[in-house]
Design a protein around this motif. Structure first.
Motif, PDB file in Angstrom:
ATOM      1  N   PRO A 166       0.680  -1.258   0.035  1.00  0.00           N
ATOM      2  CA  PRO A 166      -0.097   0.052  -0.169  1.00  0.00           C
ATOM      3  C   PRO A 166       0.781   1.278  -0.069  1.00  0.00           C
ATOM      4  CG  PRO A 166      -0.789  -1.562   1.529  1.00  0.00           C
ATOM      5  CD  PRO A 166       0.521  -1.997   1.133  1.00  0.00           C
ATOM      6  N   LEU A 167       1.985   0.989   0.684  1.00  0.00           N
ATOM      7  CA  LEU A 167       2.928   2.490   0.732  1.00  0.00           C
ATOM      8  C   LEU A 167       3.512   2.393  -0.449  1.00  0.00           C
ATOM      9  CD1 LEU A 167       4.497   2.084   4.281  1.00  0.00           C
ATOM     10  CD2 LEU A 167       2.559   3.720   3.468  1.00  0.00           C
ATOM     11  N   MET A 168       3.843   1.918  -1.265  1.00  0.00           N
ATOM     12  CA  MET A 168       4.695   1.806  -2.552  1.00  0.00           C
ATOM     13  C   MET A 168       3.724   1.904  -3.797  1.00  0.00           C
ATOM     14  SD  MET A 168       7.822   1.732  -1.996  1.00  0.00           S
ATOM     15  CE  MET A 168       8.638   1.184  -3.390  1.00  0.00           C
ATOM     16  N   THR A 169       2.360   1.413  -3.905  1.00  0.00           N
ATOM     17  CA  THR A 169       1.646   1.406  -4.954  1.00  0.00           C
ATOM     18  C   THR A 169       1.457   2.719  -5.746  1.00  0.00           C
ATOM     19  OG1 THR A 169       0.458  -0.510  -4.306  1.00  0.00           O
ATOM     20  CG2 THR A 169      -0.691   0.933  -5.995  1.00  0.00           C
ATOM     21  N   PRO A 170       1.247   3.967  -4.944  1.00  0.00           N
ATOM     22  CA  PRO A 170       1.106   5.198  -5.835  1.00  0.00           C
ATOM     23  C   PRO A 170       2.252   5.408  -6.383  1.00  0.00           C
ATOM     24  CG  PRO A 170       0.104   5.444  -3.541  1.00  0.00           C
ATOM     25  CD  PRO A 170       1.012   4.156  -3.630  1.00  0.00           C
ATOM     26  N   THR A 171       3.838   5.220  -5.930  1.00  0.00           N
ATOM     27  CA  THR A 171       4.812   5.488  -6.588  1.00  0.00           C
ATOM     28  C   THR A 171       4.876   4.823  -7.576  1.00  0.00           C
ATOM     29  OG1 THR A 171       5.772   6.154  -4.356  1.00  0.00           O
ATOM     30  CG2 THR A 171       7.393   5.862  -6.070  1.00  0.00           C
ATOM     31  N   PHE A 172       4.689   3.442  -7.603  1.00  0.00           N
ATOM     32  CA  PHE A 172       5.044   2.644  -8.657  1.00  0.00           C
ATOM     33  C   PHE A 172       3.879   2.982  -9.662  1.00  0.00           C
ATOM     34  CE2 PHE A 172       2.963  -0.849 -11.176  1.00  0.00           C
ATOM     35  CZ  PHE A 172       4.086  -1.452 -11.829  1.00  0.00           C
ATOM     36  N   ALA A 173       2.720   3.618  -9.586  1.00  0.00           N
ATOM     37  CA  ALA A 173       1.474   3.617 -10.368  1.00  0.00           C
ATOM     38  C   ALA A 173       2.489   5.325 -11.317  1.00  0.00           C
ATOM     39  CB  ALA A 173       0.410   4.231  -9.928  1.00  0.00           C
ATOM     40  N   LEU A 174       2.916   5.887 -10.495  1.00  0.00           N
ATOM     41  CA  LEU A 174       3.485   7.165 -11.084  1.00  0.00           C
ATOM     42  C   LEU A 174       4.644   6.889 -12.196  1.00  0.00           C
ATOM     43  CD1 LEU A 174       3.484   9.769  -8.154  1.00  0.00           C
ATOM     44  CD2 LEU A 174       2.249   9.663 -10.121  1.00  0.00           C
ATOM     45  N   GLY A 175       5.499   5.890 -11.477  1.00  0.00           N
ATOM     46  CA  GLY A 175       6.583   5.635 -12.360  1.00  0.00           C
ATOM     47  C   GLY A 175       6.185   4.586 -13.660  1.00  0.00           C
ATOM     48  N   ALA A 176       5.205   3.972 -13.413  1.00  0.00           N
ATOM     49  CA  ALA A 176       4.693   3.136 -14.658  1.00  0.00           C
ATOM     50  C   ALA A 176       4.193   3.858 -15.677  1.00  0.00           C
ATOM     51  CB  ALA A 176       3.667   1.994 -14.072  1.00  0.00           C
ATOM     52  N   LEU A 177       3.196   4.948 -15.217  1.00  0.00           N
ATOM     53  CA  LEU A 177       2.813   5.977 -16.239  1.00  0.00           C
ATOM     54  C   LEU A 177       3.735   6.619 -17.072  1.00  0.00           C
ATOM     55  CD1 LEU A 177      -0.309   7.399 -14.048  1.00  0.00           C
ATOM     56  CD2 LEU A 177      -0.293   6.000 -16.023  1.00  0.00           C
ATOM     57  N   VAL A 178       4.766   7.014 -16.332  1.00  0.00           N
ATOM     58  CA  VAL A 178       5.981   7.734 -17.044  1.00  0.00           C
ATOM     59  C   VAL A 178       6.751   6.578 -18.202  1.00  0.00           C
ATOM     60  CG1 VAL A 178       8.248   8.688 -16.621  1.00  0.00           C
ATOM     61  CG2 VAL A 178       6.296   9.411 -15.352  1.00  0.00           C
ATOM     62  N   VAL A 179       6.810   5.397 -17.491  1.00  0.00           N
ATOM     63  CA  VAL A 179       7.606   4.643 -18.437  1.00  0.00           C
ATOM     64  C   VAL A 179       6.524   4.253 -19.620  1.00  0.00           C
ATOM     65  CG1 VAL A 179       8.385   2.171 -18.756  1.00  0.00           C
ATOM     66  CG2 VAL A 179       8.846   3.393 -16.638  1.00  0.00           C
ATOM     67  N   PHE A 180       5.358   4.046 -19.512  1.00  0.00           N
ATOM     68  CA  PHE A 180       4.280   3.742 -20.515  1.00  0.00           C
ATOM     69  C   PHE A 180       4.530   4.783 -21.612  1.00  0.00           C
ATOM     70  CE2 PHE A 180      -0.120   4.422 -22.341  1.00  0.00           C
ATOM     71  CZ  PHE A 180      -0.122   3.097 -23.040  1.00  0.00           C
ATOM     72  N   LEU A 181       4.146   6.220 -21.240  1.00  0.00           N
ATOM     73  CA  LEU A 181       4.143   7.433 -22.092  1.00  0.00           C
ATOM     74  C   LEU A 181       5.421   7.376 -22.869  1.00  0.00           C
ATOM     75  CD1 LEU A 181       2.732   9.688 -23.162  1.00  0.00           C
ATOM     76  CD2 LEU A 181       3.611  11.271 -21.340  1.00  0.00           C
ATOM     77  N   ARG A 182       6.634   7.326 -22.079  1.00  0.00           N
ATOM     78  CA  ARG A 182       7.858   7.221 -22.811  1.00  0.00           C
ATOM     79  C   ARG A 182       7.911   6.329 -23.849  1.00  0.00           C
ATOM     80  NH1 ARG A 182      11.703  10.970 -21.183  1.00  0.00           N
ATOM     81  NH2 ARG A 182      11.083  12.400 -19.406  1.00  0.00           N
ATOM     82  N   ALA A 183       7.648   5.010 -23.522  1.00  0.00           N
ATOM     83  CA  ALA A 183       7.525   3.749 -24.538  1.00  0.00           C
ATOM     84  C   ALA A 183       6.555   3.994 -25.693  1.00  0.00           C
ATOM     85  CB  ALA A 183       7.046   2.520 -23.798  1.00  0.00           C
ATOM     86  N   CYS A 184       5.663   4.800 -25.328  1.00  0.00           N
ATOM     87  CA  CYS A 184       4.496   4.942 -26.680  1.00  0.00           C
ATOM     88  C   CYS A 184       5.479   6.125 -27.437  1.00  0.00           C
ATOM     89  CB  CYS A 184       3.126   5.553 -26.098  1.00  0.00           C
ATOM     90  SG  CYS A 184       2.153   4.309 -25.307  1.00  0.00           S
ATOM     91  N   ALA A 185       6.139   6.901 -26.903  1.00  0.00           N
ATOM     92  CA  ALA A 185       6.761   8.207 -27.692  1.00  0.00           C
ATOM     93  C   ALA A 185       8.302   7.839 -28.021  1.00  0.00           C
ATOM     94  CB  ALA A 185       6.713   9.306 -26.652  1.00  0.00           C
ATOM     95  N   GLU A 186       8.742   6.683 -27.751  1.00  0.00           N
ATOM     96  CA  GLU A 186       9.978   6.484 -28.242  1.00  0.00           C
ATOM     97  C   GLU A 186      10.166   6.476 -29.673  1.00  0.00           C
ATOM     98  OE1 GLU A 186      12.528   3.901 -25.887  1.00  0.00           O
ATOM     99  OE2 GLU A 186      13.791   3.295 -27.730  1.00  0.00           O
ATOM    100  N   PHE A 187      11.388   6.981 -30.251  1.00  0.00           N
ATOM    101  CA  PHE A 187      11.432   7.294 -31.746  1.00  0.00           C
ATOM    102  C   PHE A 187      12.414   6.154 -32.212  1.00  0.00           C
ATOM    103  CE2 PHE A 187      13.641   9.189 -35.236  1.00  0.00           C
ATOM    104  CZ  PHE A 187      12.445   9.535 -36.018  1.00  0.00           C
ATOM    105  N   GLY A 188      13.498   5.825 -31.544  1.00  0.00           N
ATOM    106  CA  GLY A 188      14.711   5.191 -32.212  1.00  0.00           C
ATOM    107  C   GLY A 188      14.348   3.765 -32.428  1.00  0.00           C
TER     108      GLY A 188
END
Length: 571
Positions: free
Chosen positions: A205-227
């Motif tokens: 429960p203490l880690m879930t919000p932080t993980f969700a924030l990080g997962a969203l960042v990774v998801f968006l960067r993966a969708c936007a990656e160019f190389g």
């Protein structure tokens, strides 16, 4: 006898307290609207009304082929999040709650993929797994065929991208583990809870919000990656939004309405992810202002998997790609044996000799330095204006807009901004435009790197309060004297760090460099991709090594200087 009472004196009118900082905030808003909001608006407008007489392609998004592209993008983002989580979560636990946290070299090693251009890992893995490549020679033909088969799938693409992006998730999770006080875990243990119960009812429960924030960042960067999508994705026939946008604006027949429609989808995904991040951030459980004793797990089963796990992560994310790059840059005969007779430094001399390679490196370094300087100066003005009248700010609503636009380039895929630059600054009705000149590159670099520079310098400004500034003003110092002798020296480490981040980002930037540069302007990232496409892999790899080493040397020197300044200030 009546007593005349004197009328009560009229209240003395209080001078109207003037709100300050209005003109500066307005000027910042105008600049950010032109630089950030207008390109994004241009994408939406072109998606709706079409481009140059061609109708809008928004209606065609429901076609099966286009839905497949959107589905591929979402699938790739999810796969990257899953693989990055598998790599980052155990590593964060080991480096925070076990005695392995004393091995700080691991933190330096996992930052290496973050410092290299995203397409480098894709090129390196493609070279490593080629027929009769290093994988076949070192692991055997049977294993090499298996690795090559996995790599040439969406899962292989996601694994390569996760090797770079897991760093974001790792740093977030490790910092959260570090901040979690030992008392919370020990209290549950004393109460008789097992390791699994503590993990389920206390840690998760203490880690879930932080993980969700990080997962969203990774998801968006993966969708936007160019190389990776334009190199490996195109080779295996796995189109995603970014690769389709690139294809529609660079390969005949050009289809700008379809590119703008796909860009608007990416923009919608970015805004959605940003909204989810704000929602999740408000649900993060505070751990208290006091610094508690950190959790330390001694002994136990982590030793059985700790070192093998860290070794596996570093092999996949650092050792294999960089070994492939270095050997690719030094091998004379690619089909020959790996011996000293088959290694040479000639390719480094070739790319650094007077010619297109050296010209590309010099151009990228100069333009990155100019853009980083412009972004730093703008940020200093931004901080000075937004700090003025903080207790009674003028135009509070406009300040929130300025804050939002300042970080907007970090929440929007870079290729969307670049497409917006094309639509806005290539418009025929503009009397003057920087388009198709080096100033277009400077503008694009400045906007894209602005959130990095802004966050670094704002953090250094918030590290000290307004007391020193007010004391300086009370002593009779002018605003310029206060800024010169008080504010700037205290913010110097953050200013240097922000400039450094911007400079390194400019050196590794590939999207704006590929789509906005004039045809005669050589830049590092497009030059490397071009050499690789033309079969000149040793030259491409040699330039990659030079770029990585240049970034590392600059980083080490400026970090050394920044630490010296901090030490001198603390003395």
């Amino acid at each position: 006898m009546t007593t005349l009472q004197r009328p009560a004196p009229a209240p003395t009118p209080q001078p109207r307290r003037r709100r300050v900082g209005g003109r500066g905030v307005l000027a910042l808003a105008v600049i950010l609207v032109i630089a950030v909001a207008a390109p994004l608006a241009a994408v939406l407008v072109r998606a709706v009304i079409g481009y140059d007489g061609s109708p809008s392609a928004l209606g065609a998004l429901a076609d099966a082929d286009n839905l497949r592209v959107i589905g591929n993008t979402v699938l790739l983002g999810v796969l990257v999040v899953v693989i990055a989580t598998v790599m980052a979560a155990p590593l964060a636990y080991l480096m925070s709650w076990t005695p392995m946290r004393d091995k700080r070299w691991v933190d330096v090693a996992v930052m290496v993929p973050f410092m290299t251009p995203p397409y480098v890992a894709a090129l390196a893995w493609m070279d490593f797994t080629r027929v009769d490549g290093l994988a076949d020679r070192w692991l055997g033909t049977w294993v090499g065929d298996g690795v090559r088969a996995v790599l040439n799938t969406p899962v292989g693409m996601a694994a390569i991208m996760a090797c770079e992006l897991f760093t974001f998730l790792y740093l977030l999770l490790r910092n959260r583990f570090d901040a979690m006080p030992a008392s919370s875990d020990e209290a549950a243990e004393v109460s008789g809870a097992s390791w699994g119960q503590r993990l389920r009812w206390v840690t998760s429960p203490l880690m879930t919000p932080t993980f969700a924030l990080g997962a969203l960042v990774v998801f968006l960067r993966a969708c936007a990656e160019f190389g990776t999508p334009i190199t490996l994705g195109n080779r295996i026939g796995f189109p995603v939004l970014v690769s389709e946008i690139y294809r529609n604006v660079t390969i005949d027949p050009l289809d700008f309405p379809r590119a703008s429609a796909f860009a608007s989808v990416l923009l919608g995904m970015g805004v959605t992810v940003w909204g989810l991040q704000q929602w999740v951030a408000r649900r993060e459980v505070p751990l208290g202002a006091r610094t508690g004793r950190r959790v330390l797990v001694r002994g136990g089963r982590w030793r059985l998997v700790g070192y093998p796990w860290i070794s596996a992560v570093l092999v996949l994310s650092v050792l294999v790609p960089f070994t492939s790059v270095v050997l690719g840059a030094m091998t004379v005969l690619r089909s020959g044996p790996l011996s000293l007779d088959n290694l040479t430094f000639d390719y480094f001399g070739r790319v650094l000799h007077t010619g297109h390679g050296l010209e590309a490196l010099e151009n990228s370094a100069v333009l990155s330095a100019v853009a980083a300087t412009v972004a730093t100066v703008f940020t200093l003005v931004y901080v000075a204006v937004m700090s003025t009248g903080r207790r009674r700010p003028a135009m509070p609503g406009l300040r929130r807009v300025v804050d939002l636009l300042g970080v907007a380039p970090d929440t929007v895929p870079t290729i969307v901004l670049v497409i917006g630059f094309i639509f806005l600054w290539n418009a025929p009705w503009l009397p003057v435009t920087p388009y198709n000149s080096v100033w277009m590159i400077v503008l694009a670099y400045t906007v894209i790197m602005l959130p990095l520079v802004l966050q670094s310098i704002k953090s250094s400004r918030t590290s000290f309060g307004d007391g020193l500034v007010e004391a300086s003003a009370a002593a009779g110092a002018s605003s310029w004297q206060t800024m010169r002798h008080i504010v700037v020296p205290l913010m110097a480490p953050g200013i240097v760090a922000g400039w450094l981040l911007g400079f390194l980002f400019g050196l590794r930037e590939v999207v704006a460099s590929s789509l906005l540069r004039p045809a005669s302007l050589e830049l590092v990232s497009p030059w490397i991709l071009s050499e690789f496409d033309q079969g000149n892999r040793p030259e491409a790899m040699a330039m990659t090594v030079v770029g990585v080493l240049t970034s590392t040397v600059v980083l080490v020197v400026l970090e050394w200087w920044r630490r010296r300044m901090q030490a001198a200030r603390s003395a």
